[in-house]
Scaffold this active site. Structure first.
Site, PDB file in Angstrom:
ATOM      1  N   ASP A  85       0.691  -1.455  -0.333  1.00  0.00           N
ATOM      2  CA  ASP A  85      -0.095  -0.060  -0.045  1.00  0.00           C
ATOM      3  C   ASP A  85       0.897   1.257  -0.282  1.00  0.00           C
ATOM      4  O   ASP A  85       1.951   1.607   0.532  1.00  0.00           O
ATOM      5  CB  ASP A  85      -0.989   0.086   1.229  1.00  0.00           C
ATOM      6  CG  ASP A  85      -2.412  -1.011   1.306  1.00  0.00           C
ATOM      7  OD1 ASP A  85      -2.011  -2.140   0.247  1.00  0.00           O
ATOM      8  OD2 ASP A  85      -2.859  -0.923   2.515  1.00  0.00           O
ATOM      9  N   HIS A 136      -6.362   2.235  -4.372  1.00  0.00           N
ATOM     10  CA  HIS A 136      -6.798   2.274  -3.529  1.00  0.00           C
ATOM     11  C   HIS A 136      -7.684   3.782  -3.073  1.00  0.00           C
ATOM     12  O   HIS A 136      -7.093   4.076  -2.054  1.00  0.00           O
ATOM     13  CB  HIS A 136      -5.192   2.546  -2.892  1.00  0.00           C
ATOM     14  CG  HIS A 136      -4.633   2.290  -1.270  1.00  0.00           C
ATOM     15  ND1 HIS A 136      -6.009   1.157  -0.533  1.00  0.00           N
ATOM     16  CD2 HIS A 136      -3.874   2.841  -0.393  1.00  0.00           C
ATOM     17  CE1 HIS A 136      -5.635   1.400   0.874  1.00  0.00           C
ATOM     18  NE2 HIS A 136      -4.426   1.974   1.100  1.00  0.00           N
ATOM     19  N   HIS A 140      -8.087   8.385  -0.492  1.00  0.00           N
ATOM     20  CA  HIS A 140      -7.988   7.111   1.224  1.00  0.00           C
ATOM     21  C   HIS A 140      -8.533   8.058   1.803  1.00  0.00           C
ATOM     22  O   HIS A 140      -8.616   8.046   3.539  1.00  0.00           O
ATOM     23  CB  HIS A 140      -6.776   7.759   1.536  1.00  0.00           C
ATOM     24  CG  HIS A 140      -5.695   6.649   2.184  1.00  0.00           C
ATOM     25  ND1 HIS A 140      -5.822   6.239   4.144  1.00  0.00           N
ATOM     26  CD2 HIS A 140      -5.533   5.411   1.837  1.00  0.00           C
ATOM     27  CE1 HIS A 140      -4.964   5.007   5.036  1.00  0.00           C
ATOM     28  NE2 HIS A 140      -5.296   4.504   3.165  1.00  0.00           N
ATOM     29  N   HIS A 235       3.632  -1.692   3.690  1.00  0.00           N
ATOM     30  CA  HIS A 235       3.959  -0.695   2.973  1.00  0.00           C
ATOM     31  C   HIS A 235       5.340  -0.030   2.494  1.00  0.00           C
ATOM     32  O   HIS A 235       6.386   0.073   2.958  1.00  0.00           O
ATOM     33  CB  HIS A 235       3.535   0.393   4.363  1.00  0.00           C
ATOM     34  CG  HIS A 235       1.849   0.032   4.566  1.00  0.00           C
ATOM     35  ND1 HIS A 235       1.861  -0.339   5.547  1.00  0.00           N
ATOM     36  CD2 HIS A 235       0.997   1.104   4.373  1.00  0.00           C
ATOM     37  CE1 HIS A 235       0.389  -0.246   5.423  1.00  0.00           C
ATOM     38  NE2 HIS A 235      -0.127   0.718   4.735  1.00  0.00           N
TER      39      HIS A 235
END
Length: 267
Positions: A85, A136, A140, A235
């Site tokens: 991510d 994604h 966010h 991440h």
């Protein structure tokens, strides 16, 4: 005027009381239903029971499959799916891409709008080296709070447009909810838009930029909990991940694992 007798008054009283009780029950039921609906919003969660086996999630694979959603790929084969991510770039992605290239791993990078807008060269490198870029969302947000399809669609389509602008290609239909926050209506809307919703079955606390885990802390979480079909969430903003990835992939290989391509296996 004729007087009403006592029995008639008793009948009226019974009727009135029954009506009050019915209305009370009706509104209590409505309130209870509203609470249940609000309680539908879910934070993705895992419970690891035994080394080498998939964790128990707060939504089963069978339930998720109804909405083209996954958290762990099926089967007993020792295959891992690496995902990252990324909301911004802080200098770790290039070394991560180098390690993935060395091990011939095809990862999936779930990117937000800011990353697509500010790091077009890295996005193009991801695609050129065979990685999948997933959605994604643009900004966010907590998607579980978005109840209308138009707003939900807007978060995904903004990213689709940016991806096409950067790469000249259509964005793969893989979606990861920010922070793992979701509700059933989100899963339905994503499916209706042609997306697979992708959660994860293996992760650790690596996202605090100024409070990074040590290498050993990372290995202590990521090695014993690995399991067949694992969808691994890391991440790319993690300095630790950049430093350990080459060794981590080697350790998993030594345990007999190979690396699958989520973009291909879910499309």
């Amino acid at each position: 005027m004729k007087k009403l007798n006592a029995p008639h008054w008793s009948t009226l009283t019974v009727i009135l009381v029954a009506a009050v009780l019915f209305l009370a029950a009706f509104y209590t039921s409505r309130e209870h239903k509203a609470v249940e609906t609000a309680g539908e919003i879910t934070n993705w969660g895992l419970s690891f029971q035994k080394e080498g086996e998939p964790p128990i999630a707060n939504a089963t694979s069978e339930y998720l499959s109804e909405f083209d959603s996954v958290y762990c790929m099926p089967g007993d084969e020792k295959v891992l799916y690496i995902t990252f991510d990324a909301g911004f770039e802080n200098g770790n992605t290039e070394v991560i891409l180098d390690a993935l290239k060395k091990h011939n791993v095809r990862a999936t990078f779930f990117l937000v709008g800011n990353y697509l807008e500010t790091q077009p060269e890295l996005v193009r490198r991801m695609v050129e080296e065979g990685h999948t870029v997933g959605n994604h969302t643009y900004s966010h947000p907590d998607m579980s709070k978005i109840g209308d399809k138009e707003s939900f669609k807007n978060e995904l389509q903004k990213n689709e447009a940016l991806y096409k602008e950067v790469t000249g290609q259509e964005m793969p239909k893989l979606y990861r909810p920010p922070q793992g926050k979701f509700c059933e209506s989100n899963l339905k809307m994503a499916k209706e838009l042609g997306y697979h919703t992708v959660f994860w079955s293996l992760a650790y606390v690596d996202w605090y930029e100024n409070d990074q885990p040590t290498h050993q802390q990372a290995f202590d979480k990521l090695i014993p909990r690995v399991h067949p079909g694992a969808v691994v969430l890391l991440h790319s903003t993690s300095k630790t991940n950049g430093e350990i990835l080459d060794e981590l992939l080697t350790k998993w290989e030594e345990l007999g694992y190979r690396f699958g391509d989520l973009g291909k296996d879910l499309q």
